[in-house]
Design an enzyme around this catalytic site. Structure first.
Site, PDB file in Angstrom:
ATOM      1  N   SER A 154      -8.258   7.256   0.860  1.00 24.08           N
ATOM      2  CA  SER A 154      -7.786   8.284  -0.249  1.00 24.08           C
ATOM      3  C   SER A 154      -8.547   9.539   0.288  1.00 24.08           C
ATOM      4  O   SER A 154      -8.516  10.145   1.197  1.00 24.08           O
ATOM      5  CB  SER A 154      -8.080   7.703  -1.625  1.00 24.08           C
ATOM      6  OG  SER A 154      -7.311   8.361  -2.397  1.00 24.08           O
TER       7      SER A 154
ATOM      8  N   ASP B 269       2.946   3.727  -2.244  1.00 18.84           N
ATOM      9  CA  ASP B 269       1.852   4.361  -2.660  1.00 18.84           C
ATOM     10  C   ASP B 269       2.266   5.762  -3.410  1.00 18.84           C
ATOM     11  O   ASP B 269       2.753   6.678  -2.844  1.00 18.84           O
ATOM     12  CB  ASP B 269       0.791   4.687  -1.685  1.00 18.84           C
ATOM     13  CG  ASP B 269      -0.684   5.395  -2.292  1.00 18.84           C
ATOM     14  OD1 ASP B 269      -0.704   5.835  -3.506  1.00 18.84           O
ATOM     15  OD2 ASP B 269      -1.476   5.372  -1.448  1.00 18.84           O
TER      16      ASP B 269
ATOM     17  N   HIS C 127      -1.220   1.932  -3.888  1.00 19.70           N
ATOM     18  CA  HIS C 127      -2.325   2.836  -3.566  1.00 19.70           C
ATOM     19  C   HIS C 127      -3.722   1.674  -3.034  1.00 19.70           C
ATOM     20  O   HIS C 127      -4.482   2.147  -2.235  1.00 19.70           O
ATOM     21  CB  HIS C 127      -2.924   3.796  -4.515  1.00 19.70           C
ATOM     22  CG  HIS C 127      -3.823   4.866  -3.855  1.00 19.70           C
ATOM     23  ND1 HIS C 127      -3.965   5.759  -2.949  1.00 19.70           N
ATOM     24  CD2 HIS C 127      -4.977   4.855  -4.478  1.00 19.70           C
ATOM     25  CE1 HIS C 127      -4.880   6.429  -2.846  1.00 19.70           C
ATOM     26  NE2 HIS C 127      -5.628   6.050  -3.710  1.00 19.70           N
TER      27      HIS C 127
END
Length: 705
Positions: A556, A643, A675
C-alpha cells in the site's frame, strides 16, 4: 513429453494521453489501463497473470511446501478466548478444512463469573449457540468479508455486514438469534462498523460517497423502511471522513468527523437518538481530539485527548454538559511520550502511549490522575487492549506478542496488579521461542537522524551480523502507522531457512512520536525513502547481509516506499516485493474524483492546487521516475482488481513502464479480491506461500534440512 513454452512477455499497448498541470505536460502511455470495464484491460491483466504463473512455475513445489509448513504449525480447529458481554461469553471457532471463522456464544455460569471458560476444540460447550458461520455465508461466493458484527445488549438480535466482491461495500442484515430468522431490515452499500443502540431499537451505520469516503452517519429504526432512515450527520468537506459509535458506558453516541490533521466530535444521548447532535469542541484546523465518557464523583465528565499546542498530545477532563468550559489537565504534554488513546471504565481508565519506540499501557486513577504502567518482560513487544465490552469489569483484557512470542491473551487483575494468562497462540511442531532472538539496532540517516531497525532470526544460524546472511527488510512509513513487534507463523518459514527478518521503522510512521510522523509526510516525504535506504546500507555495511542477499517488501503506502527505493538505490537489493503498491501517487492525488484522494491531501499535499507540492511529488512518484540508467532488482507486484484503496492500475502501469527499461518485473493480479488480498485463511496462506517462494528464489535460499 512436450516442453511447455513460456508465454510472451506482456507488453501493454502505448496509447499516450497528456496530463497538464501548472504548466507541466506529462505524456502517460498507459493511463488507458485504468478502465477495468474495457475487455482489453482485462485481457492484459490475464496475460500478466499467465506470464507470472509461467515464470514462477518452477516454484510450485516450494510453494506447496511453504503452505504445508504454515498449515502444519497452525492449530486449524481452535477457539478464541471468550469475551464477556451481558449474560454471555462470546468467542470464535475455526475448524480444520474450513476457510472462515464461526461466531459463537455460551451462557455465563453466574453473574459473578469473570473467569472465561477454558474451551477446547474437542469438548462440547454447555449451552453453546452458533451465531454466524462464515463458511455458510460464503457459499457460492469467491470472496467473503465480514465488515460488521454485533449482538444487541439484550442478546436477542444480531447484525452483520457482508462484502462478497472485495470492494468494501457491505450489506447489513439482522437476525433474530432465538429463531434464526432474518428480519426484513436489509441495508445495502454501507461502510464497515455498524452498531446497535443500547436499547436494541436502532442501528447506527455509515455510508460512503462516490470517492469511497465515509461521509454520512444514519439512524435506522428496526422494522421501518431504509428509505425512512434519519441522517444524523453528513460531512460536506471532502477532506473529512465520518464514523460513529457508542461509549462503553452506553450514555452517548459519539459521531466523529476527521481528516488526517483535524477532528470534530458530537454527542447524542443514547436514550434520545433523535435529538440534535451537540458538538464537543468546534473544529480547529490542525487540532485533533478524541472523547471518552466517564463518571467521576457522580458527575458526567469527558476525558479528551488532544494536540492543541501539545505535539505529543495532552489529556484533559471537562464537564460533559459544558465541554468547552473549564479544563482540568490530567496528563500534561510531555515531549517524547506520545499519548495514543484512552479507554474509560466505571472505576478506572487505561491509557495507551508510546515512549522510546514502544507502545505501552498504563492504568489511570480517576482520583489522583496517576498512571501505573503495566510491565512486560521482553525488550521488544506489542501490547494493546481488546475485548473489553463491559463497563465495570474487575479485569482488563489485553493482547500481547513479540517477534518471538506468539499472540497472547491476558486478563490484567486491576486490584492485584497481576497478569492472568488466558491463552497463547499454539504453534505446532515443537516451536520453542528460545530458538529465536530479537533485537533493535540503529541506522544513521542522511541528516544524522537515528532510525531504529528491528531484527529477528533463528539462533542456530549464528548471531545476526556475525556473518552476512539473507535479509528480508520490511517498511511502511506513512499515516503515523507503527510497525509493532508481532509474531507471524508464516515468518517461521523464513527464519528456519536462515533468513533474518528486519523492519525499518522509517519516518512517516509513528514509532518515535508525532514528530517522527511529521518529518515523513508532505514536503518531508523523501525522508521516508532515504531512511529506508539508510537502513539497508547499514545492514550491508555492518555485515548483516550483502545487496545480492537482501529483498525489500512493503504494501500500500509501503508499496510507494518500495517503488521509490527501487529508483533511489536499486543496487542495494536483489528483489523488491510490492503489495497493492501506491506507485502512481501523483496521478491519483491529482484526481479528486478517485477514491480517498481529497482526504489524502493532508498526508501528501495538494498537487492539484499547489505547484510546489506538484513538483515535489513528481520528483519521487515511482511510475514517473523509472530510470533508464540502472539495472533494477527483480520485482514482484501483487494487486487486486477490486481494490478501492490503491487501484490495480497503479502497479499495472508501473510494471509496464519498468518493462520498457528491461526490468525483470512480474505482476500478479487477483481478479476477485480487494485491498487486503484474497479472503479465507487457506487462500491467504497460499498467497503468502507464493510471495515467500518468490522471495526465497530471489535470495537463493534453500529449504531447511
Amino acid at each position: 513429453m512436450t516442453d511447455t513454452l513460456e508465454p510472451p512477455l506482456p507488453r501493454a499497448a502505448s496509447r499516450p494521453v497528456v496530463r497538464r498541470h501548472h504548466g507541466d505536460d506529462v505524456e502517460d502511455r498507459y493511463e488507458w489501463l485504468r478502465d477495468k470495464d474495457d475487455t482489453e484491460v482485462i485481457a492484459h491483466l490475464e496475460r500478466e497473470n499467465a506470464y507470472a504463473d509461467a515464470r514462477t512455475a518452477h516454484l510450485e513445489a516450494q510453494r506447496e511446501r511453504i503452505f504445508d509448513e504454515i498449515k502444519a504449525r497452525t492449530l486449524e480447529t481452535d477457539l478464541s478466548v471468550p469475551i464477556r458481554r451481558g449474560q454471555w461469553w462470546y468467542y470464535g471457532r475455526t475448524h480444520e478444512g474450513r476457510q472462515y471463522g464461526i461466531q459463537c456464544r455460551a451462557p455465563l455460569a453466574s453473574p459473578d463469573d469473570w473467569t472465561p471458560p477454558e474451551l477446547s476444540p474437542d469438548t462440547v460447550v454447555p449451552g453453546e449457540q452458533i451465531l454466524l458461520d462464515g463458511n455458510v455465508e460464503a457459499e457460492g461466493h469467491e470472496f467473503f468479508s465480514l465488515g460488521s458484527f454485533e449482538v444487541s445488549a439484550d442478546g436477542a438480535l444480531m447484525l452483520y455486514g457482508v462484502d462478497v466482491a472485495g470492494d468494501e461495500r457491505y450489506t447489513i442484515r439482522v437476525r433474530e438469534i432465538a429463531t434464526g430468522d432474518l428480519l426484513p431490515d436489509e441495508i445495502p452499500d454501507t461502510f464497515a462498523g455498524a452498531s446497535f443502540s443500547p436499547d436494541g431499537r436502532f442501528i447506527v451505520y455509515t455510508t460512503v460517497d462516490d470517492a469511497w469516503r465515509p461521509d454520512t452517519v444514519w439512524l435506522h429504526e428496526l422494522g421501518t423502511p431504509v428509505s425512512a432512515d434519519r441522517k444524523l450527520h453528513h460531512e460536506a468537506d471532502e477532506r473529512y471522513w465520518v464514523g460513529a459509535g457508542f461509549t462503553r458506558s452506553d450514555r452517548y453516541l459519539v459521531i466523529e468527523a476527521g481528516s488526517s490533521i483535524t477532528s470534530e466530535q458530537w454527542l447524542v444521548p443514547a436514550d434520545d437518538l433523535e435529538a440534535e447532535p451537540r458538538v464537543v469542541w468546534p473544529r480547529t484546523e490542525g487540532v485533533e481530539y478524541d472523547v471518552s465518557h466517564a463518571v467521576v464523583d457522580g458527575r458526567d465528565v469527558l476525558y479528551i485527548l488532544h494536540n492543541h499546542e501539545a505535539l505529543d498530545f495532552e489529556l484533559v477532563r471537562v464537564s460533559a454538559e459544558d465541554p468547552t468550559g473549564e479544563r482540568h489537565v490530567v496528563l500534561p504534554h510531555e515531549p517524547g511520550r506520545r499519548l495514543l488513546g484512552l479507554s474509560t471504565f466505571r472505576d478506572w481508565a487505561v491509557i495507551g502511549y508510546r515512549r522510546e519506540g514502544l507502545a505501552r499501557l498504563g492504568l489511570l486513577d480517576y482520583a489522583t490522575g496517576d498512571v501505573s504502567e503495566i510491565a512486560f518482560d521482553e525488550p521488544l513487544y506489542s501490547a494493546g487492549t481488546g475485548g473489553n465490552a463491559e463497563w465495570a469489569p474487575p479485569v482488563l483484557r489485553l493482547g500481547y506478542g513479540s517477534f518471538v512470542t506468539p499472540g497472547t491473551v491476558y486478563d490484567y487483575d486491576v486490584a492485584g496488579g497481576e497478569l492472568l494468562l488466558r491463552k497463547r497462540q499454539p504453534v505446532l511442531g515443537g516451536y520453542d521461542p528460545d530458538d529465536y532472538a530479537q533485537s533493535r539496532v540503529w541506522a544513521t540517516a542522511d541528516d544524522g537522524t537515528q532510525v531504529p531497525i528491528s531484527l529477528v532470526w533463528k539462533r542456530s544460524f549464528g548471531e545476526a551480523g556475525a556473518t552476512p546472511r539473507p535479509v528480508h527488510l520490511y517498511g511502511y512509513g506513512s499515516y503515523e502507522h507503527s510497525i509493532e513487534p508481532g509474531f507471524s507463523v508464516a515468518r517461521l518459514s523464513e527464519l528456519d531457512r536462515g533468513v533474518v527478518f528486519a523492519v525499518a521503522h522509517v519516518r512517516g510512521g509513528g514509532e518515535m512520536g508525532r514528530q517522527w510522523y511529521e518529518d515523513g509526510k508532505l514536503l518531508a516525504k523523501r525522508n521516508t525513502f532515504t531512511d529506508f535506504v539508510a537502513c539497508a546500507r547499514h545492514l550491508v555495511d555492518a555485515g548483516y547481509t550483502t545487496p545480492d542477499r537482501m529483498v525489500a517488501e512493503g504494501g500500500s503506502a509501503g508499496g510507494l516506499l518500495m517503488g521509490a527505493v527501487a529508483n533511489l538505490a536499486p543496487e542495494l537489493f536483489a528483489g523488491i516485493l510490492a503489495a497493492v503498491p501506491f506507485v502512481d501517487a501523483l496521478t491519483t492525488i491529482l484526481d479528486p474524483s478517485l477514491p480517498l484522494t481529497v482526504i489524502e491531501w493532508d498526508e501528501w499535499g495538494d498537487p492539484l492546487h499547489d505547484p510546489e507540492v506538484y513538483a515535489y511529488m513528481k520528483s519521487y512518484t515511482p511510475y514517473e521516475n523509472v530510470r533508464e540508467d540502472v539495472r533494477y532488482p527483480r520485482i514482484l507486484a501483487v494487486t487486486s482488481l477490486n481494490d478501492t484503496r490503491v487501484l490495480y492500475v497503479e502497479p499495472a502501469k508501473w510494471v509496464a513502464r519498468l518493462r520498457e527499461v528491461g526490468a525483470d518485473a512480474l505482476l500478479k493480479c487477483e481478479m476477485v479480491a480487494g485491498h487486503g488480498g484474497v479472503s479465507g485463511r487457506y487462500n491467504s496462506w497460499k498467497e503468502r506461500a507464493y510471495e515467500l517462494a518468490w522471495l526465497f528464489d530471489t535470495l537463493g535460499v534453500a529449504d531447511p534440512a
